[in-house]
Write an enzyme that holds these catalytic residues in place. Structure first.
Site, PDB file in Angstrom:
ATOM      1  CG  ASP A   1      -1.727   1.083   1.316  1.00 39.26           C
ATOM      2  OD1 ASP A   1      -2.309   1.697   0.222  1.00 39.26           O
ATOM      3  OD2 ASP A   1      -1.952   1.400   2.459  1.00 39.26           O
TER       4      ASP A   1
ATOM      5  CG  ASP B   1      -2.272   7.349   0.791  1.00 38.31           C
ATOM      6  OD1 ASP B   1      -1.411   8.220   0.691  1.00 38.31           O
ATOM      7  OD2 ASP B   1      -3.195   7.041  -0.058  1.00 38.31           O
TER       8      ASP B   1
END
Length: 175
Positions: A8, A10
């Site tokens: 991922d 963020d």
């Protein structure tokens, strides 16, 4: 064929919480102590109105352009790339203006992960990899491989996944 890791962006590669802390201290409360937002989430600490105003910044062009890089993320992902196929998997569709900012940010800080290995999506349940590193438990719940929950204030009470607190810890587990 190398094992695959879906990573991922963020609050895993990018310190999005840090970006919010900077904005909050700049635009709402210059005397705020940034560390308090590392221990508790914004929605716990702020009045609802202020929390919503702060949350709206993600819809502004440029919000994702200059987010700080998580400590040691560049070094560890470069090492991981020797042993694994790395894919950045980010839910960019939720924030319409984020795509170009995120793409350029990845070019700037993670050029060792080629554009072909960048997945801009909405629902991460479509992903197929051996390992997923994410800060949102909902993304790990439907994942078929091994899920590593990257620690963040908004997931601190989650118990259902193996928790990692830093890129150094990821290196210890996966290298």
């Amino acid at each position: 064929m190398k094992p695959r890791i879906a990573i991922d962006m963020d609050d895993v590669l990018a310190d999005t919480t840090g970006q919010f802390i900077t904005i909050y201290c700049r635009d709402f409360d210059p005397s705020a102590l940034p560390q308090q937002f590392r221990d508790e989430s914004f929605h716990e600490l702020l009045e609802e109105k202020v929390y919503r105003q702060l949350s709206d910044y993600v819809y502004e062009p440029g919000f994702f352009a200059d987010i700080p890089v998580m400590e040691e993320a560049q070094e560890v992902t470069q090492q991981l790339a020797e042993k694994y196929d790395l894919f950045v998997t980010t839910a960019a569709m939720e924030f319409r203006n984020s795509f170009v900012d995120k793409f350029d940010w990845l070019d700037r800080y993670f050029a060792h992960i080629p554009w072909q290995n960048r997945v801009f999506c909405g629902d991460k349940s479509i992903l197929r990899a051996d390992i997923m590193i994410d800060d949102l438990p909902r993304n790990l719940q439907s994942f078929q491989g091994e899920g590593l929950l990257f620690h963040a204030p908004h997931n601190r009470d989650e118990q259902g996944f193996k928790r990692v607190r830093s890129w150094r810890e990821i290196a210890q587990i996966l290298l």
